[in-house]
Scaffold this motif. Structure first.
Motif, PDB file in Angstrom:
ATOM      1  N   UNK A   1       0.832  -1.209   0.000  1.00 42.59           N
ATOM      2  CA  UNK A   1       0.000   0.000   0.000  1.00 42.59           C
ATOM      3  C   UNK A   1       0.868   1.261   0.000  1.00 42.59           C
ATOM      4  N   UNK A   2       1.942   1.243   0.761  1.00 42.70           N
ATOM      5  CA  UNK A   2       2.850   2.389   0.799  1.00 42.70           C
ATOM      6  C   UNK A   2       3.463   2.616  -0.585  1.00 42.70           C
ATOM      7  N   UNK A   3       3.908   1.542  -1.187  1.00 39.16           N
ATOM      8  CA  UNK A   3       4.535   1.642  -2.502  1.00 39.16           C
ATOM      9  C   UNK A   3       3.546   2.131  -3.564  1.00 39.16           C
ATOM     10  N   UNK A   4       2.311   1.681  -3.460  1.00 43.42           N
ATOM     11  CA  UNK A   4       1.297   2.104  -4.419  1.00 43.42           C
ATOM     12  C   UNK A   4       1.031   3.609  -4.315  1.00 43.42           C
ATOM     13  N   UNK A   5       1.022   4.114  -3.088  1.00 44.65           N
ATOM     14  CA  UNK A   5       0.806   5.553  -2.912  1.00 44.65           C
ATOM     15  C   UNK A   5       1.969   6.359  -3.483  1.00 44.65           C
ATOM     16  N   UNK A   6       3.178   5.851  -3.302  1.00 43.78           N
ATOM     17  CA  UNK A   6       4.351   6.542  -3.835  1.00 43.78           C
ATOM     18  C   UNK A   6       4.320   6.589  -5.366  1.00 43.78           C
ATOM     19  N   UNK A   7       3.981   5.480  -5.978  1.00 44.16           N
ATOM     20  CA  UNK A   7       3.888   5.435  -7.443  1.00 44.16           C
ATOM     21  C   UNK A   7       2.735   6.318  -7.927  1.00 44.16           C
ATOM     22  N   UNK A   8       1.657   6.340  -7.157  1.00 46.00           N
ATOM     23  CA  UNK A   8       0.524   7.204  -7.515  1.00 46.00           C
ATOM     24  C   UNK A   8       0.951   8.669  -7.524  1.00 46.00           C
TER      25      UNK A   8
END
Length: 293
Positions: free
Chosen positions: A126-133
């Protein structure tokens, strides 16, 4: 000496009789007059806090410390203690709103603090997805070639891996950046572009995280009370904290270019000047600081 004497006389004798006469004339106790005589928002809620703290009744002093679930019962207890009839629905509603604002502010701080304490974890999907977003929102026409990449510097991170920049504010810093980019996409991209100015440029993401710390500290020390009490007729939510952060980002960019610092090396000086400006605005009991679409 004379001032002290009159203060003693008023506090111990005159104030009681003045309150008695006013209740006789108006048919309302002091708390009813306080709630009815203040406009909704910070002026009313702050006056409630002051009035309750001065009372000797435990039910009144404790009212400003109740949790959300206890507010309704607390309102009934206050009305019973002060012999206020239940048909005074205006008093009941106004007190209920004010107590929700007070308890909601405390709960909001705890929620913000809990998010701040969550460290960025590159193993957390989830953290990584937010960063990529965040990257995709700010750089829609440029693909990120790798998770560890110098490209992150293009949106204002210090190195090849942004996770190291979130240490101070934890996940809160990332959530704020994503929120601004998602809800004010055009403004975020415009500010990112301005941050690359050859002379007045600054590190967009790093400054954004710095402004998260500013918003957090203002919430923690109570400076956001008037703003939130005026903005929300009830419980302040995380959404309202994010909105205040968006205001800071937008206003700081304007402030930075208006001040025209000699170099980014003077950032702390101008950051503090901006901080003082915001604190000054928040002293106004009628303040509302929002960034509208």
């Amino acid at each position: 000496m004379l001032v002290c004497f009159w203060g003693f006389l008023y506090s111990n004798y005159l104030r009681f009789w003045l309150k008695w006469v006013l209740r006789l004339l108006t048919g309302k106790c002091e708390l009813q007059r306080v709630l009815g005589g203040r406009t909704a928002g910070a002026r009313r809620t702050r006056s409630i806090v002051s009035a309750f703290l001065m009372r000797s009744f435990a039910v009144l002093r404790n009212a400003i410390h109740v949790d959300e679930a206890e507010v309704e019962k607390c309102v009934r207890d206050v009305m019973k203690e002060k012999k206020i009839e239940q048909k005074d629905t205006g008093f009941k509603t106004n007190l209920h709103i004010s107590l929700l604002q007070i308890s909601g502010y405390k709960k909001l701080y705890l929620n913000v603090e809990n998010l701040r304490k969550v460290p960025y974890d590159s193993d957390n999907e989830e953290h990584e997805e937010q960063l990529i977003e965040l990257w995709n929102l700010l750089m829609p026409h440029e693909n990120l070639k790798a998770r560890i990449s110098k490209q992150w510097c293009d949106i204002g991170f210090q190195g090849e891996d942004p996770k190291t920049d979130f240490r101070g504010m934890g996940l809160l810093g990332l959530v704020n950046l994503v929120y601004f980019s998602k809800h004010y996409t055009d403004e975020a991209r415009q500010i990112l572009s301005r941050s690359n100015h050859p002379k007045l440029g600054y590190s967009y993401a790093i400054v954004g995280i710095n402004l998260t710390e500013m918003a957090y500290s203002l919430l923690r020390n109570g400076a956001l009370k008037s703003h939130l009490y005026n903005l929300v007729s009830g419980l302040p939510q995380m959404e309202h904290f994010h909105q205040f952060y968006c205001y800071l980002v937008y206003e700081f960019d304007k402030f930075w270019f208006e001040e025209e610092p000699e170099s980014i090396m003077h950032f702390n000086q101008y950051r503090e000047k901006f901080h003082e400006k915001i604190k000054g605005l928040l002293l106004d009991y009628d303040v509302v600081l929002t960034l509208q679409n």
